[in-house]
Design an enzyme around this catalytic site. Structure first.
Site, short mmCIF file in Angstrom:
data_model
loop_
_atom_site.label_atom_id
_atom_site.label_comp_id
_atom_site.label_asym_id
_atom_site.label_seq_id
_atom_site.Cartn_x
_atom_site.Cartn_y
_atom_site.Cartn_z
N THR A 193 107.07 -2.43 17.41
CA THR A 193 107.34 -3.45 16.42
C THR A 193 108.75 -3.99 16.49
O THR A 193 109.69 -3.25 16.75
CB THR A 193 107.12 -2.81 15.05
OG1 THR A 193 105.74 -2.55 14.94
CG2 THR A 193 107.59 -3.66 13.91
N GLU A 280 108.79 -4.80 27.95
CA GLU A 280 108.27 -3.70 28.77
C GLU A 280 108.18 -4.12 30.24
O GLU A 280 107.47 -5.04 30.59
CB GLU A 280 106.90 -3.31 28.27
CG GLU A 280 106.96 -2.74 26.86
CD GLU A 280 105.59 -2.69 26.23
OE1 GLU A 280 104.66 -3.32 26.76
OE2 GLU A 280 105.45 -2.02 25.20
#
Lengths: 408, 408
Positions: A193, A280
């Site tokens: 988040t 990521e």
């Protein structure tokens, strides 16, 4: 999971203390780790607050409550739990948040609605009330800490601590902004988040504070994407303690409002881009400038369609100036566009103009640009005056490794 | 690029000849390869046609023209070029298509508008008119070929030839359907456009043919996704030669209309699923059933949000029953949903019900299911009667390898 720092990481900046804000951290041990995972910010009486929240309809209790509290406009404390997102936990999750609010409200002798709570981490497990209670009690008694320690404590799968700051003159008074954020895409079972907190010592009316944050959000946090997925807990809160002693900003007409907004917008932009830089598996930071759309909103939607396209993101990962994939993404955005008016460029060089590839464009600077870490894509729709800039990262084997090879 | 056949490949089926359809293939040599790359289907006089096309607004000239031609309802020929998509090529691309239409129309003594053209492959390079002309002339003189050869000839980056068939009774008359399709996601510089062609010997009024194709499309081709990206050339055409001699189907009231539609819908579904089975890097075929939504359309949008989520797709690649990512994807779809009424299951086992994880669910069958190739995800929204099923594949290192490691 140990992750190396993102190759796109930035060092943590020097940030000044903000009058009226005291930061403390503690170990609640939400997971079997020996690190601080509870952050407690105590805010001076009279602090105004504004917030923007995820539009994911399956949001957490923290977001449901926070949205209501932000409308009231006043804050005395912020509590951030790392390691358990408390999302998708039903009534027990809500009770855990309300218990934290009550505990901090008792400590500060304020309304529970003045206590803001965020949680990030594992979903589907109600936040353990005993750990939260003991962790928060420890935080009350902890020594105050600095911004970087707080930024590290709110982090979960982040590979580096993220902060930003700015200052502005309101009349003769210098006001400061300092901010921290966490987030790096979404990693299960810990959803990574985005939680961002901006603090300023400026005095600002709550309604106007909200107006400025919403406006800054539209061209910062709302213009970034890592993988098109949207957390159930994304939250950005802006606290204004009023301790700088400036004439309170009430509206855009107030002297200094524009200067403060410019500083706020820069902080929001810096924070948003830091999240992308920790995407990521990210190896390249991509800026997409869309011009010539029918409206700014249309330009933003086209930009996000490009930024979310797996084919565009993998092309950049492959250092391939594949304008055809950009055309495809423009076309699928569902916004007004005319194939034969479209122009596309990389690193300041047009590779296609007016719907056709430029046979004689110089590939050398484009190829050199794509080998770098900061990639610029320009798209001119050729229809109107609407423009927008959005930011994303490339899609690499690293993303698959983090999200598929890792098991919950 | 040599690719191994997808692990999800299916053998090419036995398909009967269709009266009124003659297939031929030839070498136009659109690329430096020695394979057939031009497919020519000659259709009997009186053949009716219907079509569905990409919604990408940057579509190719083939799509622009094909959409207009399909409205006229009659067809005499289909020409499919593989190796050059002719997309994003401006007026020269359109001229190339019109030249092919004129050449085939002269050969058959029909209207150019009765000649349908599709192209797939490299974008940004106008289809070479000389190669097209010579290839088509060679096809006119070639021996007729079978379905599998045609399926192989329309393919570009496909790893296996794809076909489907069915039959239906219209009154006492048996009618046949045979179909081929190509597509495997989108691979640059060859956009692996989806091109599908369905042929039947049934006699069907063009307007009703279109009505049935549009309806079948809504629950087949419109319910698949590989990577959320949308080709600029996607096309499905349905040709009905009328040679079976059945009483012509005019509307849903015509005897046999339901039987024909059921066969058509099955063929569309088979074709659509074959495209997913050849998705780039796909290792698992994923079926997502959404029930309890406010409407079927809402259920479909929720299903596609799940199917397009990189986090869901990587979770399946990692054989991880990560219901939290499914919750996230439901929430970001922007459709009516209530976190506390949501249920999620894998392989027939509910793992979360009414917004909370089931602590005591049996993980063993779920883990076994996720190790298989065919994965079922069930989502019950808990609000209404709307339902939909969508199909996709997982997101693997193979996708990145194909799309990023390969350079144009």
């Amino acid at each position: 999971m140990d992750l190396n720092p993102s190759p796109l990481a930035r060092p943590f900046p020097d940030l000044p203390p903000i009058a009226g804000v005291t930061l403390r951290i503690a170990r609640a041990r939400y997971k079997t780790w020996d690190r601080c995972d509870l952050t407690y910010a105590e805010l001076a009486e009279g602090t105004a607050v504004a917030g923007v929240f995820t539009r994911n309809v399956c949001c957490s209790s923290e977001v449901e409550l926070g949205r209501e509290q932000a409308r009231l406009g006043s804050a005395r404390a912020l509590v951030v739990n790392a390691g358990n997102s408390n999302a998708f936990t039903g009534y027990r999750g809500r009770e855990a948040v309300e218990a934290i609010m009550a505990q901090a409200a008792a400590h500060l002798d304020c309304n529970p609605s003045d206590v803001f709570v965020s949680s990030t981490g594992v979903i589907g497990v109600p936040l353990p009330q005993d750990k939260a209670r003991e962790g928060l009690a420890a935080a009350f008694n902890a020594e105050p800490c600095g911004w970087q320690e707080a930024a590290e404590t709110i982090g979960t799968t982040d590979t580096f601590a993220k902060g930003a700051g700015a200052s502005a003159m309101i009349g003769e008074t210098r006001v400061e902004l300092a901010a921290i954020i966490k987030g790096s895409g979404m990693i299960a079972p810990d959803m990574a988040t985005m939680l961002g907190y901006i603090f300023t010592d400026a005095a600002i009316a709550p309604d106007f504070l909200q107006e400025m944050l919403s406006k800054a959000n539209a061209t910062s946090f709302s213009c970034i994407t890592v993988d098109s997925d949207t957390s159930t807990s994304d939250t950005v809160l802006l606290f204004a303690t009023g301790k700088a002693g400036n004439a309170r900003l009430e509206s855009w007409e107030s002297p200094g409002a524009d200067a403060f907004y410019a500083a706020l917008r820069q902080v929001c932009l810096d924070l948003a881009q830091l999240v992308v830089r920790d995407g990521e598996g990210a190896a390249k930071f991509i800026s997409i400038l869309v011009t010539g759309a029918e409206s700014d909103a249309s330009a933003r939607r086209i930009g996000l369609a490009i930024a979310n396209s797996p084919l565009v993101k993998t092309a950049i990962a492959g250092e391939d100036a594949n304008w055809g994939r950009v055309v495809m993404a423009v076309g699928k955005a569902g916004e007004p566009a005319d194939r034969d008016k479209l122009s596309i460029g990389f690193g300041g060089v047009w590779t296609a103009r007016d719907g056709q590839p430029l046979a004689d464009y110089d590939e050398t600077p484009v190829a050199a640009h794509l080998k770098g870490q900061d990639i610029n894509i320009a798209v001119d729709i050729g229809l109107g005056e609407g423009h927008a800039e959005v930011w994303t990262c490339d899609l690499t084997h690293g993303y698959i490794a983090i999200n598929a090879d890792y098991r919950s």
